[in-house]
Scaffold this motif. Structure first.
Motif, PDB file in Angstrom:
ATOM      1  N   LEU A 185     -28.539  51.892  43.151  1.00 20.90           N
ATOM      2  CA  LEU A 185     -29.403  52.061  44.313  1.00 20.90           C
ATOM      3  C   LEU A 185     -30.000  50.726  44.750  1.00 20.90           C
ATOM      4  O   LEU A 185     -30.014  50.400  45.944  1.00 20.90           O
ATOM      5  CB  LEU A 185     -30.519  53.057  43.998  1.00 20.90           C
ATOM      6  CG  LEU A 185     -31.555  53.291  45.073  1.00 20.90           C
ATOM      7  CD1 LEU A 185     -30.923  53.918  46.300  1.00 20.90           C
ATOM      8  CD2 LEU A 185     -32.675  54.160  44.551  1.00 20.90           C
ATOM      9  N   VAL A 186     -30.444  49.937  43.796  1.00 21.54           N
ATOM     10  CA  VAL A 186     -31.022  48.633  44.125  1.00 21.54           C
ATOM     11  C   VAL A 186     -29.979  47.723  44.772  1.00 21.54           C
ATOM     12  O   VAL A 186     -30.269  47.021  45.748  1.00 21.54           O
ATOM     13  CB  VAL A 186     -31.629  47.976  42.855  1.00 21.54           C
ATOM     14  CG1 VAL A 186     -32.005  46.534  43.099  1.00 21.54           C
ATOM     15  CG2 VAL A 186     -32.828  48.766  42.387  1.00 21.54           C
ATOM     16  N   LEU A 187     -28.752  47.763  44.269  1.00 21.67           N
ATOM     17  CA  LEU A 187     -27.684  46.954  44.856  1.00 21.67           C
ATOM     18  C   LEU A 187     -27.367  47.400  46.286  1.00 21.67           C
ATOM     19  O   LEU A 187     -27.164  46.560  47.169  1.00 21.67           O
ATOM     20  CB  LEU A 187     -26.421  47.033  43.999  1.00 21.67           C
ATOM     21  CG  LEU A 187     -26.486  46.333  42.647  1.00 21.67           C
ATOM     22  CD1 LEU A 187     -25.219  46.614  41.844  1.00 21.67           C
ATOM     23  CD2 LEU A 187     -26.680  44.844  42.810  1.00 21.67           C
ATOM     24  N   LEU A 188     -27.333  48.708  46.513  1.00 21.71           N
ATOM     25  CA  LEU A 188     -27.069  49.218  47.860  1.00 21.71           C
ATOM     26  C   LEU A 188     -28.166  48.825  48.836  1.00 21.71           C
ATOM     27  O   LEU A 188     -27.888  48.463  49.981  1.00 21.71           O
ATOM     28  CB  LEU A 188     -26.952  50.741  47.833  1.00 21.71           C
ATOM     29  CG  LEU A 188     -25.583  51.323  47.609  1.00 21.71           C
ATOM     30  CD1 LEU A 188     -25.657  52.836  47.549  1.00 21.71           C
ATOM     31  CD2 LEU A 188     -24.623  50.892  48.675  1.00 21.71           C
ATOM     32  N   VAL A 189     -29.406  48.907  48.388  1.00 23.06           N
ATOM     33  CA  VAL A 189     -30.522  48.515  49.252  1.00 23.06           C
ATOM     34  C   VAL A 189     -30.414  47.036  49.604  1.00 23.06           C
ATOM     35  O   VAL A 189     -30.658  46.636  50.746  1.00 23.06           O
ATOM     36  CB  VAL A 189     -31.873  48.847  48.587  1.00 23.06           C
ATOM     37  CG1 VAL A 189     -33.029  48.231  49.340  1.00 23.06           C
ATOM     38  CG2 VAL A 189     -32.050  50.349  48.484  1.00 23.06           C
ATOM     39  N   GLY A 190     -30.000  46.222  48.651  1.00 21.88           N
ATOM     40  CA  GLY A 190     -29.819  44.797  48.909  1.00 21.88           C
ATOM     41  C   GLY A 190     -28.711  44.529  49.911  1.00 21.88           C
ATOM     42  O   GLY A 190     -28.839  43.680  50.797  1.00 21.88           O
ATOM     43  N   LYS A 191     -27.596  45.259  49.786  1.00 20.91           N
ATOM     44  CA  LYS A 191     -26.497  45.094  50.743  1.00 20.91           C
ATOM     45  C   LYS A 191     -26.930  45.495  52.146  1.00 20.91           C
ATOM     46  O   LYS A 191     -26.612  44.829  53.132  1.00 20.91           O
ATOM     47  CB  LYS A 191     -25.298  45.936  50.322  1.00 20.91           C
ATOM     48  CG  LYS A 191     -24.531  45.403  49.161  1.00 20.91           C
ATOM     49  CD  LYS A 191     -23.358  46.311  48.870  1.00 20.91           C
ATOM     50  CE  LYS A 191     -22.570  45.834  47.675  1.00 20.91           C
ATOM     51  NZ  LYS A 191     -21.410  46.701  47.414  1.00 20.91           N
ATOM     52  N   ARG A 192     -27.659  46.627  52.221  1.00 19.24           N
ATOM     53  CA  ARG A 192     -28.121  47.084  53.537  1.00 19.24           C
ATOM     54  C   ARG A 192     -29.095  46.082  54.131  1.00 19.24           C
ATOM     55  O   ARG A 192     -29.056  45.773  55.318  1.00 19.24           O
ATOM     56  CB  ARG A 192     -28.780  48.455  53.418  1.00 19.24           C
ATOM     57  CG  ARG A 192     -29.215  49.002  54.768  1.00 19.24           C
ATOM     58  CD  ARG A 192     -29.832  50.356  54.662  1.00 19.24           C
ATOM     59  NE  ARG A 192     -31.144  50.287  54.045  1.00 19.24           N
ATOM     60  CZ  ARG A 192     -31.937  51.333  53.859  1.00 19.24           C
ATOM     61  NH1 ARG A 192     -31.549  52.533  54.213  1.00 19.24           N
ATOM     62  NH2 ARG A 192     -33.111  51.198  53.301  1.00 19.24           N
ATOM     63  N   ARG A 193     -29.977  45.519  53.305  1.00 19.39           N
ATOM     64  CA  ARG A 193     -30.943  44.520  53.784  1.00 19.39           C
ATOM     65  C   ARG A 193     -30.220  43.286  54.298  1.00 19.39           C
ATOM     66  O   ARG A 193     -30.604  42.698  55.313  1.00 19.39           O
ATOM     67  CB  ARG A 193     -31.883  44.150  52.632  1.00 19.39           C
ATOM     68  CG  ARG A 193     -32.979  43.178  53.002  1.00 19.39           C
ATOM     69  CD  ARG A 193     -34.063  43.892  53.764  1.00 19.39           C
ATOM     70  NE  ARG A 193     -33.973  43.542  55.177  1.00 19.39           N
ATOM     71  CZ  ARG A 193     -34.567  44.192  56.160  1.00 19.39           C
ATOM     72  NH1 ARG A 193     -35.283  45.247  55.921  1.00 19.39           N
ATOM     73  NH2 ARG A 193     -34.425  43.807  57.395  1.00 19.39           N
TER      74      ARG A 193
END
Length: 88
Positions: A55-63
């Motif tokens: 989840l943290v990695l996905l949020v970073g990609k989206r950011r």
């Protein structure tokens, strides 16, 4: 599986062109769908640390995509934020 081919096609049709799945808005919308699914999963399974990391990695990609869009075309950025209801 929660993310079927039909759901993906629907997301890409709403937020991008049907054939251009690499468009920033389409990718952001797809990441947002996946983030919301993982968030619901983590509410039930608090100690699932692998999912938390994903989840943290996905949020970073989206950011990163949102920052790119903000730098390139601010109007597209504002529109996708408003449509998806993402906090700034």
């Amino acid at each position: 599986m929660y993310l079927t081919k039909e759901i993906k096609e629907d997301i890409f049709a709403q937020h991008g062109e049907k054939t251009n799945t690499g468009k920033a808005e389409a990718q952001i919308a797809l990441f947002t769908f996946r983030i919301s699914h993982l968030t619901e999963h983590l509410k039930k399974n608090r100690h699932d640390y692998n999912t938390e990391r994903s989840l943290v990695l996905l949020v970073g990609k989206r950011r990163s995509l949102l920052d790119y869009l903000k730098k390139k075309e601010i109007n597209r950025y504002r529109e996708i934020i408003k449509v998806l209801g993402i906090r700034k």
